[in-house]
Design a protein around this motif. Structure first.
Motif, PDB file in Angstrom:
ATOM      1  N   ALA A   1     -61.421 -40.442  78.427  1.00 47.08           N
ATOM      2  CA  ALA A   1     -60.230 -40.521  78.935  1.00 47.08           C
ATOM      3  C   ALA A   1     -60.013 -41.468  79.952  1.00 47.08           C
ATOM      4  O   ALA A   1     -60.801 -41.709  80.858  1.00 47.08           O
ATOM      5  CB  ALA A   1     -60.211 -38.894  79.474  1.00 47.08           C
TER       6      ALA A   1
ATOM      7  N   SER B   1     -56.547 -38.627  66.274  1.00 44.37           N
ATOM      8  CA  SER B   1     -55.951 -39.457  67.148  1.00 44.37           C
ATOM      9  C   SER B   1     -55.256 -40.575  67.009  1.00 44.37           C
ATOM     10  O   SER B   1     -54.369 -41.483  67.668  1.00 44.37           O
ATOM     11  CB  SER B   1     -56.942 -39.949  68.408  1.00 44.37           C
ATOM     12  OG  SER B   1     -57.513 -38.526  69.051  1.00 44.37           O
TER      13      SER B   1
ATOM     14  N   PRO C   1     -53.363 -39.746  71.644  1.00 43.32           N
ATOM     15  CA  PRO C   1     -53.415 -39.069  73.038  1.00 43.32           C
ATOM     16  C   PRO C   1     -52.926 -39.821  74.211  1.00 43.32           C
ATOM     17  O   PRO C   1     -53.560 -41.074  74.477  1.00 43.32           O
ATOM     18  CB  PRO C   1     -54.651 -38.640  73.096  1.00 43.32           C
ATOM     19  CG  PRO C   1     -55.629 -39.700  72.048  1.00 43.32           C
ATOM     20  CD  PRO C   1     -54.498 -39.974  71.349  1.00 43.32           C
ATOM     21  N   THR C   2     -52.162 -39.423  75.002  1.00 43.59           N
ATOM     22  CA  THR C   2     -51.677 -40.229  76.274  1.00 43.59           C
ATOM     23  C   THR C   2     -53.013 -40.473  77.118  1.00 43.59           C
ATOM     24  O   THR C   2     -52.878 -41.450  78.047  1.00 43.59           O
ATOM     25  CB  THR C   2     -50.555 -39.536  77.065  1.00 43.59           C
ATOM     26  OG1 THR C   2     -51.118 -38.026  77.508  1.00 43.59           O
ATOM     27  CG2 THR C   2     -49.361 -39.462  76.181  1.00 43.59           C
ATOM     28  N   GLU C   3     -53.862 -39.776  77.141  1.00 41.79           N
ATOM     29  CA  GLU C   3     -55.208 -39.751  77.940  1.00 41.79           C
ATOM     30  C   GLU C   3     -56.134 -40.614  77.522  1.00 41.79           C
ATOM     31  O   GLU C   3     -56.989 -40.955  78.166  1.00 41.79           O
ATOM     32  CB  GLU C   3     -55.644 -38.491  78.500  1.00 41.79           C
ATOM     33  CG  GLU C   3     -56.656 -37.845  77.443  1.00 41.79           C
ATOM     34  CD  GLU C   3     -55.786 -36.923  76.269  1.00 41.79           C
ATOM     35  OE1 GLU C   3     -56.445 -36.272  75.534  1.00 41.79           O
ATOM     36  OE2 GLU C   3     -54.439 -37.104  76.195  1.00 41.79           O
TER      37      GLU C   3
ATOM     38  N   PRO D   1     -60.666 -32.267  66.784  1.00 43.00           N
ATOM     39  CA  PRO D   1     -61.838 -31.716  67.904  1.00 43.00           C
ATOM     40  C   PRO D   1     -62.895 -31.349  67.150  1.00 43.00           C
ATOM     41  O   PRO D   1     -62.799 -30.239  66.392  1.00 43.00           O
ATOM     42  CB  PRO D   1     -60.981 -30.814  68.594  1.00 43.00           C
ATOM     43  CG  PRO D   1     -59.576 -30.970  68.566  1.00 43.00           C
ATOM     44  CD  PRO D   1     -59.642 -31.604  66.956  1.00 43.00           C
TER      45      PRO D   1
ATOM     46  N   PHE E   1     -59.304 -24.359  75.198  1.00 43.79           N
ATOM     47  CA  PHE E   1     -59.170 -25.732  75.455  1.00 43.79           C
ATOM     48  C   PHE E   1     -58.428 -26.292  74.131  1.00 43.79           C
ATOM     49  O   PHE E   1     -57.688 -27.186  74.235  1.00 43.79           O
ATOM     50  CB  PHE E   1     -60.454 -26.738  75.535  1.00 43.79           C
ATOM     51  CG  PHE E   1     -60.321 -28.121  75.457  1.00 43.79           C
ATOM     52  CD1 PHE E   1     -60.120 -28.828  76.358  1.00 43.79           C
ATOM     53  CD2 PHE E   1     -60.334 -28.781  74.032  1.00 43.79           C
ATOM     54  CE1 PHE E   1     -60.091 -30.161  76.369  1.00 43.79           C
ATOM     55  CE2 PHE E   1     -60.122 -30.212  74.042  1.00 43.79           C
ATOM     56  CZ  PHE E   1     -59.982 -31.050  75.258  1.00 43.79           C
TER      57      PHE E   1
ATOM     58  N   LYS F   1     -56.682 -24.133  72.414  1.00 44.90           N
ATOM     59  CA  LYS F   1     -55.163 -23.872  72.669  1.00 44.90           C
ATOM     60  C   LYS F   1     -54.070 -24.760  73.564  1.00 44.90           C
ATOM     61  O   LYS F   1     -53.161 -24.853  73.317  1.00 44.90           O
ATOM     62  CB  LYS F   1     -54.953 -22.353  72.754  1.00 44.90           C
ATOM     63  CG  LYS F   1     -55.653 -21.562  71.831  1.00 44.90           C
ATOM     64  CD  LYS F   1     -55.683 -20.057  72.428  1.00 44.90           C
ATOM     65  CE  LYS F   1     -56.293 -19.005  71.274  1.00 44.90           C
ATOM     66  NZ  LYS F   1     -56.756 -17.702  71.759  1.00 44.90           N
ATOM     67  N   GLN F   2     -54.925 -25.110  74.416  1.00 50.32           N
ATOM     68  CA  GLN F   2     -54.186 -25.799  75.489  1.00 50.32           C
ATOM     69  C   GLN F   2     -53.736 -27.303  75.147  1.00 50.32           C
ATOM     70  O   GLN F   2     -52.691 -27.869  75.350  1.00 50.32           O
ATOM     71  CB  GLN F   2     -54.951 -25.905  76.862  1.00 50.32           C
ATOM     72  CG  GLN F   2     -54.079 -26.500  77.814  1.00 50.32           C
ATOM     73  CD  GLN F   2     -55.012 -26.563  79.275  1.00 50.32           C
ATOM     74  OE1 GLN F   2     -55.892 -25.856  79.460  1.00 50.32           O
ATOM     75  NE2 GLN F   2     -54.527 -27.223  80.400  1.00 50.32           N
ATOM     76  N   HIS F   3     -54.941 -27.986  74.678  1.00 49.80           N
ATOM     77  CA  HIS F   3     -54.711 -29.336  74.398  1.00 49.80           C
ATOM     78  C   HIS F   3     -54.311 -29.855  72.940  1.00 49.80           C
ATOM     79  O   HIS F   3     -53.839 -30.809  72.664  1.00 49.80           O
ATOM     80  CB  HIS F   3     -55.872 -30.212  74.780  1.00 49.80           C
ATOM     81  CG  HIS F   3     -56.111 -29.902  76.101  1.00 49.80           C
ATOM     82  ND1 HIS F   3     -55.600 -30.899  77.247  1.00 49.80           N
ATOM     83  CD2 HIS F   3     -56.949 -29.101  76.953  1.00 49.80           C
ATOM     84  CE1 HIS F   3     -55.913 -30.699  78.417  1.00 49.80           C
ATOM     85  NE2 HIS F   3     -56.805 -29.457  78.330  1.00 49.80           N
ATOM     86  N   ARG F   4     -54.627 -28.837  71.951  1.00 53.08           N
ATOM     87  CA  ARG F   4     -54.091 -29.066  70.594  1.00 53.08           C
ATOM     88  C   ARG F   4     -53.475 -27.776  70.230  1.00 53.08           C
ATOM     89  O   ARG F   4     -53.893 -27.186  69.194  1.00 53.08           O
ATOM     90  CB  ARG F   4     -55.334 -29.250  69.429  1.00 53.08           C
ATOM     91  CG  ARG F   4     -56.171 -30.739  70.181  1.00 53.08           C
ATOM     92  CD  ARG F   4     -55.304 -31.770  69.725  1.00 53.08           C
ATOM     93  NE  ARG F   4     -56.086 -33.084  69.858  1.00 53.08           N
ATOM     94  CZ  ARG F   4     -56.234 -33.836  70.919  1.00 53.08           C
ATOM     95  NH1 ARG F   4     -55.758 -33.158  72.196  1.00 53.08           N
ATOM     96  NH2 ARG F   4     -56.883 -34.968  71.243  1.00 53.08           N
TER      97      ARG F   4
END
Length: 264
Positions: free
Chosen positions: A95, A143, A148-150, A186, A214, A216-219
């Motif tokens: 990142a 990706s 991914p923006t990060e 992931p 993780f 659930k939040q990021h994917r």
């Protein structure tokens, strides 16, 4: 279906750990002579010893070399002039704030993630075409589709791999050679395990809870709702490398748990 790769030689770049190591193990279990690769002798020797202990009868070799450089690729090809199966797995990720990524960092990602596969495919593909059989597989990523923006610099390299693999596949028309890309999502590799353990400590959760949260939040679009196991990625790669996958060519094969929200 029984996959038998006896008599085939496979090179897996970046195979001292993680997805690469799992791919090497899967190919060896299917009878291929497998060449492990990593940047340093010590890591290659350790991975080779680990695999030999798990699979005493497997045909294994190790060649150290940094495939992110011209010299490293040339040395590898000199030591191993021909292969039947090339797995372009070596790569880096991380990142970074887009506004802080230097030109040198962009070039570093491109050299390691993209040019390693270009150089090795250029070196080995002509021999495959002459023998009328071969498999080249690029380990891309979801990706490459969901940038991914990060990690824009990482996503760029994974998209490039899709373009290259598709273009190379067109050069195999009418032959027994195929070129494909596999897109993991992931995946619980060694590096991710360390990340999840740190996350669990920070949030005072179990590792299972930290991993699930993780994803659930990021994917949030994941249908799998968990990290994939490295063996699940390797299973797809071993199939695509097999004789049974002869009609699969020029494809971007997703093993990302349904994150990419498209039918095609």
């Amino acid at each position: 279906m029984h996959i038998d790769l006896s008599g085939k030689t496979a090179l897996v770049t970046g195979s001292t750990a993680g997805i690469g190591f799992a791919i090497a193990r899967g190919l060896a279990a299917s009878g291929a002579e497998v060449v492990l690769n990593g940047r340093g002798e010590a890591r290659v020797d350790a991975a080779l010893a680990k695999l030999k202990q798990a699979m005493p009868n497997a045909k294994l070799r190790g060649i150290a070399g940094d495939v992110g450089t011209v010299e490293g690729c040339n040395d590898l090809v000199t030591a191993l002039p021909e292969v039947d199966i090339l797995i372009n797995n070596a790569g880096i990720y991380g990142a970074q704030d887009f506004f802080e990524i230097s030109d040198e960092e962009w070039s570093r990602y491109f050299e390691i993630n993209v040019m390693s596969g270009v150089r090795l495919s250029r070196a080995y593909m002509q021999g495959m075409l002459k023998r009328n059989w071969g498999r080249i597989i690029f380990i891309s990523s979801e990706s490459g589709l969901n940038i991914p923006t990060e990690m824009i610099q990482y996503g760029m390299t994974k998209t490039a791999q899709l373009a290259i693999s598709r273009g190379l596949a067109k050069l195999t028309s009418g032959t027994g050679v195929t070129v494909n890309a596999v897109l993991p999502g992931p995946t619980m590799s060694e590096g991710v395990e360390v990340f999840v353990k740190d996350l669990a400590r920070q949030n005072k959760q179990s590792e299972q809870e930290a991993a699930a949260n993780f994803v659930k939040q990021h994917r949030p679009g994941s249908l799998l709702q968990r990290f994939a196991d490295v063996g699940e990625i390797a299973n797809m790669v071993v199939y695509v490398a097999s004789k049974e996958a002869s009609a699969t060519n020029g494809a971007a094969l997703r093993v990302e748990g349904g994150i990419v929200d498209t039918i095609a």
